[in-house]
Design a protein around this motif. Structure first.
Motif, PDB file in Angstrom:
ATOM      1  N   UNK A   1      46.177  32.144 -26.511  1.00  0.00           N
ATOM      2  CA  UNK A   1      45.852  33.523 -26.889  1.00  0.00           C
ATOM      3  C   UNK A   1      44.740  34.018 -25.957  1.00  0.00           C
TER       4      UNK A   1
ATOM      5  N   UNK B   1      40.286  38.016 -24.474  1.00  0.00           N
ATOM      6  CA  UNK B   1      40.001  39.411 -24.833  1.00  0.00           C
ATOM      7  C   UNK B   1      40.574  39.816 -26.195  1.00  0.00           C
ATOM      8  N   UNK B   2      41.694  39.217 -26.607  1.00  0.00           N
ATOM      9  CA  UNK B   2      42.246  39.585 -27.920  1.00  0.00           C
ATOM     10  C   UNK B   2      41.308  39.136 -29.036  1.00  0.00           C
TER      11      UNK B   2
ATOM     12  N   UNK C   1      38.100  38.610 -28.645  1.00  0.00           N
ATOM     13  CA  UNK C   1      36.921  39.458 -28.524  1.00  0.00           C
ATOM     14  C   UNK C   1      37.166  40.833 -29.141  1.00  0.00           C
ATOM     15  N   UNK C   2      38.341  41.392 -28.859  1.00  0.00           N
ATOM     16  CA  UNK C   2      38.662  42.714 -29.394  1.00  0.00           C
ATOM     17  C   UNK C   2      38.609  42.693 -30.916  1.00  0.00           C
ATOM     18  N   UNK C   3      39.211  41.675 -31.506  1.00  0.00           N
ATOM     19  CA  UNK C   3      39.224  41.589 -32.965  1.00  0.00           C
ATOM     20  C   UNK C   3      37.802  41.483 -33.508  1.00  0.00           C
ATOM     21  N   UNK C   4      36.984  40.654 -32.879  1.00  0.00           N
ATOM     22  CA  UNK C   4      35.605  40.483 -33.344  1.00  0.00           C
ATOM     23  C   UNK C   4      34.842  41.801 -33.242  1.00  0.00           C
ATOM     24  N   UNK C   5      35.072  42.537 -32.154  1.00  0.00           N
ATOM     25  CA  UNK C   5      34.368  43.806 -31.967  1.00  0.00           C
ATOM     26  C   UNK C   5      34.867  44.896 -32.912  1.00  0.00           C
ATOM     27  N   UNK C   6      36.035  44.677 -33.477  1.00  0.00           N
ATOM     28  CA  UNK C   6      36.541  45.662 -34.443  1.00  0.00           C
ATOM     29  C   UNK C   6      36.156  45.249 -35.861  1.00  0.00           C
ATOM     30  N   UNK C   7      35.357  44.201 -35.966  1.00  0.00           N
ATOM     31  CA  UNK C   7      34.826  43.831 -37.269  1.00  0.00           C
ATOM     32  C   UNK C   7      35.563  42.707 -37.969  1.00  0.00           C
ATOM     33  N   UNK C   8      36.466  42.008 -37.256  1.00  0.00           N
ATOM     34  CA  UNK C   8      37.213  40.927 -37.900  1.00  0.00           C
ATOM     35  C   UNK C   8      36.303  39.748 -38.199  1.00  0.00           C
TER      36      UNK C   8
ATOM     37  N   UNK D   1      40.208  37.289 -41.176  1.00  0.00           N
ATOM     38  CA  UNK D   1      41.060  38.226 -40.453  1.00  0.00           C
ATOM     39  C   UNK D   1      41.407  37.671 -39.078  1.00  0.00           C
TER      40      UNK D   1
ATOM     41  N   UNK E   1      45.212  37.656 -38.586  1.00  0.00           N
ATOM     42  CA  UNK E   1      45.674  38.773 -37.761  1.00  0.00           C
ATOM     43  C   UNK E   1      45.704  38.460 -36.270  1.00  0.00           C
ATOM     44  N   UNK E   2      45.065  37.365 -35.871  1.00  0.00           N
ATOM     45  CA  UNK E   2      45.034  37.060 -34.436  1.00  0.00           C
ATOM     46  C   UNK E   2      45.581  35.660 -34.141  1.00  0.00           C
TER      47      UNK E   2
END
Ligand SMILES: Nc1ncnc2c1ncn2[C@@H]1O[C@H](COP(=O)(O)OP(=O)(O)OP(=O)(O)O)[C@@H](O)[C@H]1O
Ligand SMILES: [Mg+2]
Lengths: 258, 252
Positions: A149, A152-153, A155-162, A166, A170-171
């Motif tokens: 995986x 960045x995916x 990282x993106x999830x973490x930055x969106x509050x996951x 989650x 979700x990832x």
């Protein structure tokens, strides 16, 4: 894929099999092969009908299928979480990978003798063998899936509050799914072979058992019938259950990995 | 919107291949007031991504401090939205689910977050693509989704690392115009990384020129808004600012 294409695909798949049956139908009478060596097509069909009539064929097949299903489900339930844990923990992965490698070589029939000592002859031993066949492949593929995986995916999830949960649902899980499905598909292939071998030794019902006892009575038509059922069942499971599962989700995500 | 301040920030990497330490950033201090659009430019390897990744919380600083609204950064968080060069859309989620992901993490109910996501998609003309999967979109469309996915979570600070570098020139200009329009509308604090000087000048209020891990100079961009390429390509102030920054970057 359109309906026409699918039909053509099915045809190209069935044609060679049909050709084989045709050759069989011609060769056995032409060379007057003795039934103790190889049965005629008619004898096998007869054995199949007899087996259906008295219900024994269905019992054997259903028992085998149930063992595979239970062993596989148990294996996947344990293997996927373990694979994901290994995927997020470098230490755990470093520690368990050599063990995984070692045991995946052993997976399957090498476990039969010890399984019968632990579980006795029957259900437990066979499910254990199937569990082993599926477990190691699925752990390995889940681990592979998680580690492929892209960062960045995550990282993106973490930055969106996951949070942790989650991230998992979700990832990590969907991200590893293509590999998990591949693992299950491969593992089931091993399991199916392991099952037949285990049933020859460790039980008194099931397709493998059916084959094995038929030999004692020179019932080649039952042996060949069993072989056909084993092959056909596997192809149906793979093509009707696993392949569509892959198509329905993973291809649409553009995640198909070679 | 919150202020961002970097206080004597430094970062030293351990280079596995060389077997030695390498200082990518030295003593970076920078204050970004709430609602400002700052662009960071500099040659490849000067440490731009390193700054952004530390602000995002993906990597830890070796020295100094990062404050967001006065609070030190301790890891990734929803107060800092990130737009990635590689888009980083979730391939297994539809466009709508991607954009609604931040609100979902905040516990916004499904109907409501779908509505939020649709509004944001409308902002970049992608309402029609809501039910598609990312791999069914062009690169430009994917990056629009990437931008609104970050925005839909209403971050205090928007961090963008060369977000438009991998789309064609035409699409890039459109995306730049869309971004300025959205920024004027909502005024998030933005840190935008690029090595495309005209892009930096077009978008930002202030351009920070980075060189070998240090801030070389900061250039204010007092150009009027709204900014559109048709007008700015002919604009003398734009041209001379771009040339000035370009000269700095080339000297860097
Ligand atoms: N994980 C890492 N390990 C070791 N060195 C690193 C690492 N990441 C970056 N560096 C080094 O730090 C320096 C700055 O890298 P950084 O990625 O921040 O540059 P950049 O300005 O974003 O470059 P580009 O424009 O090419 O993206 C470079 O010399 C790079 O080689
Ligand atoms: Mg970079």
């Amino acid at each position: 894929m359109g309906a026409g294409n699918r039909l053509a695909g099915a045809l190209t798949f069935v044609m060679p099999l049909a050709a084989l049956v045709l050759i069989w139908a011609v060769v056995v009478p032409a060379f007057q092969v003795r039934p103790q060596i190889f049965p005629s097509v008619a004898a096998v069909i007869g054995a199949g009908l007899a087996g259906l009539r008295d219900g024994s064929l269905l019992t054997h097949a259903a028992t085998s299928l149930a063992r595979v299903a239970i062993g596989t489900v148990l294996a996947v339930l344990v293997a996927v979480p373990l694979g994901i844990l290994m995927g997020i923990s470098r230490g755990l992965s470093a520690f368990l990978t050599p063990l995984l490698r070692f045991f995946s070589v052993l997976a399957g029939i090498a476990w039969i003798p010890i399984a019968t000592l632990w579980f006795g002859y029957g259900f437990g031993a066979i499910v254990f063998v199937i569990f082993n066949a599926v477990f190691f492949v699925v752990v390995y593929n889940t681990l592979l899936g998680v580690s492929t995986i892209p960062m960045p995916l995550r990282h993106a999830a973490a930055s969106l509050g996951a949070g942790r949960r989650a991230m998992l649902s979700d990832v990590l899980l969907p991200g590893a799914l293509p590999n998990i499905v591949t693992g299950i598909r491969t593992g089931l292939g091993f399991a199916w072979r392991g099952l037949i071998a285990a049933e020859m030794i460790a039980t008194n019902v099931g397709l493998g058992y059916m084959l094995f006892v038929a030999r004692d009575f020179y019932q080649t038509e039952v042996i060949v019938l069993g072989m056909i059922v084993i092959g056909a069942l596997w192809l149906s499971i793979d093509r009707l259950l696993l392949a569509p599962l892959e198509r329905a989700t993973i291809e649409r995500w553009g995640l198909v990995r070679a | 919107m919150k202020t961002l301040s970097l206080k004597s920030l430094s970062k030293t990497y351990f280079d596995l291949y060389a077997g030695s330490h390498h200082t990518a950033l030295h003593d970076i201090s920078l204050d970004v007031p709430a609602g400002e659009f700052v662009a960071i430019v500099g040659p490849s390897g000067c440490g731009k991504s390193t700054i952004l990744n530390m602000v995002a919380g993906f990597i830890a600083p070796s020295g100094g401090e990062i404050l967001v609204g006065g609070e030190p950064v301790r890891g990734p968080g929803a107060d800092r939205g990130v737009v990635f060069q590689s888009f980083a859309l979730f391939p297994w989620k539809t466009v709508l689910e991607n954009v609604g992901f931040g609100p979902k993490m905040r516990g916004v109910p499904k109907a409501e977050r779908d509505e939020i996501a649709r509004d944001y998609l409308g902002l970049v003309g992608l309402a029609h693509a809501a039910d598609r999967y990312p791999n069914e979109l062009s690169g430009g469309m994917q990056q629009r989704v990437g931008v609104v996915r970050a925005l839909a979570n209403e971050p205090d600070i928007l961090l963008m690392d060369e977000p438009f570098a991998s789309v064609d020139a035409q699409t890039r200009m459109t995306l730049q115009e869309e971004l300025t329009r959205i920024w004027e509308d909502r005024r998030p604090t933005v840190v935008f990384i690029t090595h495309d000087v005209p892009e930096a000048v077009f978008l930002a209020n202030r351009v920070v020129v980075l060189s070998k891990g240090r801030i070389l100079e900061q250039v204010e961009v007092p150009l009027a808004r709204p900014r559109v390429w048709d007008r700015l390509v002919e604009d003398d102030a734009f041209k001379s600012l771009s040339n000035k920054v370009l000269a700095l970057v080339r000297a860097a």
